[in-house]
Design a protein around this motif. Structure first.
Motif, mmCIF file in Angstrom:
data_model
loop_
_atom_site.group_PDB
_atom_site.id
_atom_site.type_symbol
_atom_site.label_atom_id
_atom_site.label_comp_id
_atom_site.label_asym_id
_atom_site.label_seq_id
_atom_site.Cartn_x
_atom_site.Cartn_y
_atom_site.Cartn_z
ATOM 1 N N ASP A 199 45.286 47.447 40.400
ATOM 2 C CA ASP A 199 46.024 47.975 41.545
ATOM 3 C C ASP A 199 46.175 46.962 42.687
ATOM 4 O OD1 ASP A 199 43.339 47.917 42.269
ATOM 5 O OD2 ASP A 199 43.397 49.841 43.316
ATOM 6 N N LEU A 200 46.101 45.681 42.362
ATOM 7 C CA LEU A 200 46.159 44.670 43.413
ATOM 8 C C LEU A 200 47.593 44.352 43.809
ATOM 9 C CD1 LEU A 200 43.412 42.163 42.234
ATOM 10 C CD2 LEU A 200 43.182 44.152 43.737
ATOM 11 N N GLN A 201 47.809 44.246 45.092
ATOM 12 C CA GLN A 201 49.086 43.812 45.650
ATOM 13 C C GLN A 201 48.801 43.217 47.018
ATOM 14 O OE1 GLN A 201 51.682 47.205 46.046
ATOM 15 N NE2 GLN A 201 50.062 48.526 46.789
ATOM 16 N N ARG A 252 40.891 44.494 38.435
ATOM 17 C CA ARG A 252 41.435 45.839 38.573
ATOM 18 C C ARG A 252 42.954 45.738 38.534
ATOM 19 N NH1 ARG A 252 39.110 47.725 44.359
ATOM 20 N NH2 ARG A 252 40.856 49.146 44.289
ATOM 21 N N GLU A 277 49.783 42.900 51.059
ATOM 22 C CA GLU A 277 50.485 43.556 52.173
ATOM 23 C C GLU A 277 50.757 42.527 53.250
ATOM 24 O OE1 GLU A 277 50.364 47.332 55.250
ATOM 25 O OE2 GLU A 277 48.662 47.022 53.913
ATOM 26 N N SER A 316 45.814 44.214 49.503
ATOM 27 C CA SER A 316 45.847 45.507 50.196
ATOM 28 C C SER A 316 44.554 46.316 50.084
ATOM 29 C CB SER A 316 47.025 46.348 49.697
ATOM 30 O OG SER A 316 46.865 46.640 48.323
ATOM 31 N N VAL A 317 43.724 46.051 49.090
ATOM 32 C CA VAL A 317 42.470 46.805 48.954
ATOM 33 C C VAL A 317 41.337 46.192 49.781
ATOM 34 C CG1 VAL A 317 43.089 47.682 46.673
ATOM 35 C CG2 VAL A 317 41.739 45.577 46.863
ATOM 36 N N ARG A 318 41.606 45.124 50.489
ATOM 37 C CA ARG A 318 40.594 44.452 51.317
ATOM 38 C C ARG A 318 40.542 45.072 52.703
ATOM 39 N NH1 ARG A 318 38.653 39.530 50.551
ATOM 40 N NH2 ARG A 318 37.123 40.459 51.924
ATOM 41 N N ASP A 319 40.115 46.325 52.778
ATOM 42 C CA ASP A 319 40.108 47.064 54.040
ATOM 43 C C ASP A 319 39.306 46.378 55.138
ATOM 44 O OD1 ASP A 319 41.716 49.082 52.959
ATOM 45 O OD2 ASP A 319 39.971 50.186 52.218
ATOM 46 N N ILE A 335 36.630 41.734 42.833
ATOM 47 C CA ILE A 335 37.975 42.181 42.446
ATOM 48 C C ILE A 335 38.788 41.117 41.710
ATOM 49 C CG2 ILE A 335 38.155 43.985 44.208
ATOM 50 C CD1 ILE A 335 39.881 42.080 45.870
ATOM 51 N N GLU A 356 35.870 37.861 47.364
ATOM 52 C CA GLU A 356 36.737 38.654 46.475
ATOM 53 C C GLU A 356 36.123 38.738 45.082
ATOM 54 O OE1 GLU A 356 40.986 37.174 48.447
ATOM 55 O OE2 GLU A 356 40.317 36.291 46.562
#
Length: 179
Positions: A168-170, A166, A172, A131-134, A44, A41
């Motif tokens: 926009d981290l959340q 960043r 899921e 959630s950005v960890r596709d 990010i 990570e």
């Protein structure tokens, strides 16, 4: 090929493991050492991922287990299981960066699921993933987890969880039925 190597063994963590577990978790997710593996990570979130107190709390909790995975005499992976009524929560999952991609993570998560079913009789495993960890979410989906679209905010401003790079981290919620 080293034929003297033994397979991984699972056990509950103890206070004596705290320093090694913090180092393992940090190496899997943060800093330059994490870049050896694919779960990093570092781009990010900077700063710490956990601390000795956080690990100790999981070890001491009556509703949690911190599984420690050893291979050839050293701690190579870990994960938290927490009993939450009809489901278990899976967290604090880390595999040594030098061993990532070799199948150890699959063994650990399967073992954790089996243990949660056997110990607590739960019907589902829950986890939260940034959630950005596709790539990481896709890995969990290949293990049978499904995205729920249910989000919770990242704890911005609480450096115990790192310093986000960043805005926009959340998290899921991912869920898997344990049948």
């Amino acid at each position: 090929m080293d034929t003297t190597a033994t397979g991984p063994t699972f056990r509950d963590a103890t206070d004596a493991d705290v320093v090694a577990l913090v180092a393992l978790i940090e190496s899997a997710y943060r800093g330059d050492a994490s870049r050896v593996g694919w779960t990093t990570e570092a781009d990010i979130i900077e700063g710490q991922r956990t601390d000795p107190e956080g690990v100790r709390q999981v070890i001491k909790s009556s509703d949690s287990r911190l599984l420690t995975v050893e291979q050839d005499g050293r701690i190579v992976a870990c994960c938290q299981l927490e009993h939450r009524g009809d489901h278990a929560y899976f967290g604090m999952f880390a595999v040594s960066p030098t061993l990532q991609g070799g199948g150890l993570g699959k063994v650990v998560i399967a073992g954790a699921e089996q243990l949660a079913r056997a110990t607590w009789g739960v019907s589902e495993m829950h986890m939260t993933v940034i959630s950005v960890r596709d790539d990481l979410i896709a890995w969990y989906e290949r293990r049978g987890y499904r995205r729920t679209g249910r989000m919770t905010p990242f704890p911005y401003g609480d450096e115990r969880f790192g310093i986000p790079q960043r805005d926009d981290l959340q998290f899921e919620l991912l869920v898997k039925p344990l049948v």
